[in-house]
Design an enzyme around this catalytic site. Structure first.
Site, PDB file in Angstrom:
ATOM      1  N   HIS A  80      -1.065  -3.911   2.591  1.00  0.00           N
ATOM      2  CA  HIS A  80      -2.697  -3.538   1.684  1.00  0.00           C
ATOM      3  C   HIS A  80      -1.126  -2.441   2.716  1.00  0.00           C
ATOM      4  CE1 HIS A  80      -4.744  -0.381   0.836  1.00  0.00           C
ATOM      5  NE2 HIS A  80      -5.871  -1.444   0.552  1.00  0.00           N
ATOM      6  N   ASP A 139      -9.130  -8.521  -0.349  1.00  0.00           N
ATOM      7  CA  ASP A 139      -9.531  -9.572  -1.423  1.00  0.00           C
ATOM      8  C   ASP A 139      -8.756 -10.713  -1.131  1.00  0.00           C
ATOM      9  OD1 ASP A 139      -9.760  -8.326  -3.802  1.00  0.00           O
ATOM     10  OD2 ASP A 139      -7.963  -7.710  -3.867  1.00  0.00           O
TER      11      ASP A 139
HETATM   12  N1  ACO Z   1       3.730 -11.900   1.933  1.00  0.00           N
HETATM   13  C1  ACO Z   1       5.002 -11.361   3.010  1.00  0.00           C
HETATM   14  N2  ACO Z   1       5.242  -9.913   2.623  1.00  0.00           N
HETATM   15  C2  ACO Z   1       4.555  -8.920   2.703  1.00  0.00           C
HETATM   16  C3  ACO Z   1       3.550  -9.440   2.010  1.00  0.00           C
HETATM   17  C4  ACO Z   1       3.052 -10.086   0.940  1.00  0.00           C
HETATM   18  N3  ACO Z   1       1.876 -10.995   1.258  1.00  0.00           N
HETATM   19  N4  ACO Z   1       3.201  -7.623   2.200  1.00  0.00           N
HETATM   20  C5  ACO Z   1       4.207  -7.156   2.361  1.00  0.00           C
HETATM   21  N5  ACO Z   1       5.056  -8.561   2.475  1.00  0.00           N
HETATM   22  C6  ACO Z   1       6.245  -7.259   3.004  1.00  0.00           C
HETATM   23  C7  ACO Z   1       7.778  -7.911   2.204  1.00  0.00           C
HETATM   24  O1  ACO Z   1       8.332  -7.855   1.805  1.00  0.00           O
HETATM   25  C8  ACO Z   1       8.185  -5.881   3.427  1.00  0.00           C
HETATM   26  O2  ACO Z   1       8.757  -7.140   4.563  1.00  0.00           O
HETATM   27  P1  ACO Z   1      10.403  -6.317   4.397  1.00  0.00           P
HETATM   28  O3  ACO Z   1      10.182  -4.311   5.071  1.00  0.00           O
HETATM   29  O4  ACO Z   1      11.145  -6.862   5.243  1.00  0.00           O
HETATM   30  O5  ACO Z   1      11.751  -5.876   3.011  1.00  0.00           O
HETATM   31  C9  ACO Z   1       6.905  -5.093   4.386  1.00  0.00           C
HETATM   32  O6  ACO Z   1       6.217  -6.601   4.117  1.00  0.00           O
HETATM   33  C10 ACO Z   1       6.019  -4.371   3.356  1.00  0.00           C
HETATM   34  O7  ACO Z   1       6.061  -4.253   1.880  1.00  0.00           O
HETATM   35  P2  ACO Z   1       6.068  -3.626   1.186  1.00  0.00           P
HETATM   36  O8  ACO Z   1       5.999  -4.895  -0.612  1.00  0.00           O
HETATM   37  O9  ACO Z   1       6.498  -2.534   0.720  1.00  0.00           O
HETATM   38  O10 ACO Z   1       4.725  -2.363   1.333  1.00  0.00           O
HETATM   39  P3  ACO Z   1       3.793  -1.994  -0.122  1.00  0.00           P
HETATM   40  O11 ACO Z   1       2.883  -1.650   0.972  1.00  0.00           O
HETATM   41  O12 ACO Z   1       4.413  -1.809  -0.596  1.00  0.00           O
HETATM   42  O13 ACO Z   1       2.807  -3.407  -0.046  1.00  0.00           O
HETATM   43  C11 ACO Z   1       0.637  -4.605  -1.595  1.00  0.00           C
HETATM   44  C12 ACO Z   1       1.452  -3.753  -0.334  1.00  0.00           C
HETATM   45  C13 ACO Z   1       1.159  -4.602  -3.005  1.00  0.00           C
HETATM   46  C14 ACO Z   1      -0.287  -4.947  -0.909  1.00  0.00           C
HETATM   47  C15 ACO Z   1       1.580  -5.839  -0.347  1.00  0.00           C
HETATM   48  O14 ACO Z   1       1.870  -5.889   0.549  1.00  0.00           O
HETATM   49  C16 ACO Z   1       0.909  -7.012  -1.038  1.00  0.00           C
HETATM   50  O15 ACO Z   1       2.125  -7.372  -2.364  1.00  0.00           O
HETATM   51  N6  ACO Z   1       0.595  -7.745  -1.021  1.00  0.00           N
HETATM   52  C17 ACO Z   1      -0.103  -8.665  -1.361  1.00  0.00           C
HETATM   53  C18 ACO Z   1      -1.623  -8.628  -2.477  1.00  0.00           C
HETATM   54  C19 ACO Z   1      -2.648  -8.781  -2.242  1.00  0.00           C
HETATM   55  O16 ACO Z   1      -3.207  -9.286  -1.502  1.00  0.00           O
HETATM   56  N7  ACO Z   1      -2.848  -6.833  -2.766  1.00  0.00           N
HETATM   57  C20 ACO Z   1      -4.141  -6.745  -3.000  1.00  0.00           C
HETATM   58  C21 ACO Z   1      -4.243  -4.983  -2.270  1.00  0.00           C
HETATM   59  S1  ACO Z   1      -5.748  -4.603  -1.476  1.00  0.00           S
HETATM   60  C22 ACO Z   1      -6.787  -3.587  -3.755  1.00  0.00           C
HETATM   61  O17 ACO Z   1      -5.967  -3.799  -4.361  1.00  0.00           O
HETATM   62  C23 ACO Z   1      -7.709  -4.233  -3.561  1.00  0.00           C
END
Ligand code: ACO
Length: 428
Positions: free
Chosen positions: A307, A364
């Site tokens: 998140h 979610d």
């Molecule tokens: N699976 C694997 N790796 C992940 C995931 C995931 N679900 N989420 C983040 N990471 C990793 C990224 O690859 C990154 O790794 P790195 O530092 O080695 O490059 C690190 O964790 C940080 O990730 P970011 O994408 O920079 O984090 P951000 O805050 O931008 O993204 C987000 C948050 C979009 C929710 C992300 O965690 C994601 O894509 N999750 C899956 C989709 C999801 O469940 N969305 C629902 C969110 S809740 C809502 O909207 C109600």
């Protein structure tokens, strides 16, 4: 005395005002930085940028706190109804009994949509994603209520648009589902509660005497409350920025629905179930998908994990996990997909990759499991989220308008070619 933050740049010192919120959150006000120092700030994805001052929702991602207008999400999910929470978010305080009765009555009197909406609906192919249909139908309400186009009208008229939005969204959402099923639409029944009415419009058929199961209505009430607002997320920011151009409330909500649709935001609930089903079909090999999620050369992400602001736990996920257990138990449902979800959660939570990055199950991860148990098809999950988020969008839009916020218009750092002379095509 206002505290200042000093910025040293190019031999000069700039004093930037420090803004403090009621929960001691601090921000540097950089609104004059370009004028004074010729600088803008750059923060892709607005990860560290406040876009507004808001009194609606407080969220502390490190401590896992979420409060609407000061009330904890745990208290509200346990004790209140969705319409009570909608009133709280939109008008600022919990309603007393007279206020809630009159709010509920007004909403129940506006649930019907114009018959011509059915012609618009008929134009959509049955395979249309219900989020696209819903966004279009909400936008189409501007055609039936042209006065709503002007957001500068009296507060009574704006309130009429607010009431109509809350009243009609369940009808439009259920009808977008009926269109997908190529079933006749079901008209609202104003004697039923908000959740009961929606469930009936979704599942009732002319051939069946449909009774709403109170377990399902109560689970839906809780889910809608948990989703009702989440401060400046992607869709709320979209609603505010669209509304900041003085677009109508319906147009702003329609844009919010589109923003919510994506799998990184509200669309994650659909993506979670699709992922769990994929794992099940692939012989339930969880470790393979954990490795894929960790592999930087693989675009696969563990949907429902991580998140933007919660880096320890998502308080909504805690409540919803318990609700999922309760609902499945009460309805006597055994779901193999749920077993995979539980195992996946255990494995991910003990893996250093997920621990180091603060990646935990979000709201979610579990909401899809409940929606499945309630008999709601996968591509309707994000529509359910939109129903829940509606009061939040309205509250954000109303606050932005009442605070007379300027049009949203970020700056950029240009990285393209510097000035070039045009070359005639024959000479290129
Ligand atoms: N699976 C694997 N790796 C992940 C995931 C995931 N679900 N989420 C983040 N990471 C990793 C990224 O690859 C990154 O790794 P790195 O530092 O080695 O490059 C690190 O964790 C940080 O990730 P970011 O994408 O920079 O984090 P951000 O805050 O931008 O993204 C987000 C948050 C979009 C929710 C992300 O965690 C994601 O894509 N999750 C899956 C989709 C999801 O469940 N969305 C629902 C969110 S809740 C809502 O909207 C109600």
């Amino acid at each position: 005395m206002t505290k200042k933050v000093e910025l040293h740049y190019d031999g000069n010192i700039y004093n930037l005002p420090l803004i403090e919120g009621s929960e001691n959150e601090k921000a540097i006000d950089i609104s004059n930085l370009r004028k004074d120092a010729g600088l803008i700030t750059l923060d892709k994805g607005f990860k560290n940028t406040g876009s507004t001052e808001s009194s609606i929702t407080f969220l502390d991602g490190e401590s896992g706190i979420l409060r609407y207008r000061g009330y904890s999400i745990e208290d509200l999910a346990e004790n209140s109804t969705f319409l009570e929470v909608a009133f709280l978010l939109i008008y600022g305080d919990l309603p007393n009994i007279e206020e809630l009765t009159s709010f509920t009555k007004e909403i129940s009197e506006h649930t019907l949509v114009h018959e011509d909406v059915k012609s618009i609906l008929d134009g959509f192919p049955s395979k249309s994603h219900p989020m696209g249909v819903l966004s279009s139908l909400v936008s189409s309400l501007t055609a039936f209520y042209p006065k709503s186009l002007d957001p500068n009208r009296s507060s009574e008229e704006i309130n009429g648009t607010i009431i109509r939005s809350i009243a009609k969204l369940p009808t439009l959402a259920a009808w977008s589902f009926k269109n997908r099923m190529r079933q006749p639409v079901v008209y609202p029944d104003n004697n039923l509660g908000y959740c009961e009415n929606f469930i009936r419009m979704m599942f009732s058929l002319p051939t069946v005497n449909y009774e709403v199961n109170p377990i399902i209505a109560s689970a839906l009430n809780k889910l809608l409350i948990l989703h009702a607002d989440h401060e400046q997320n992607c869709s709320a920011s979209t609603v505010r920025i669209v509304g900041s151009s003085h677009a109508s409330l319906y147009a702003s909500i329609s844009a919010g629905i589109a923003a919510l649709w994506g799998p990184l935001h509200g669309g994650a609930n659909q993506a979670v179930i699709e992922m769990l089903e994929q794992i099940r079909e692939d012989s339930g090999d969880i470790s393979k998908y954990i490795e894929k999620a960790k592999d930087k050369n693989d675009s696969f992400r563990l949907m429902g994990f991580g998140h933007r602001v919660y880096k320890n736990f998502d308080p909504r996920a805690k409540i919803i996990k318990k609700a999922a257990d309760d609902v499945l138990g009460q309805l006597g449902i055994e779901d193999p997909v749920l077993d995979i979800a539980m195992k996946l959660e255990q494995v991910a939570l003990s893996d250093d990759y997920f621990k180091d990055r603060g990646l935990y199950p979000n709201v979610d991860f579990y909401s899809g499991i409940i929606y499945r148990a309630l008999g709601i098809p996968t591509d309707m999950f994000t529509v359910m989220f939109a129903l829940g988020r509606l009061p939040g969008w309205i509250a954000q839009w109303k606050e932005m308008r009442e605070n007379h916020e300027p049009i949203g218009r970020p700056r950029q750092i240009y990285t393209g070619p510097t000035e070039r002379s045009y070359v005639m095509i024959k000479d290129r």
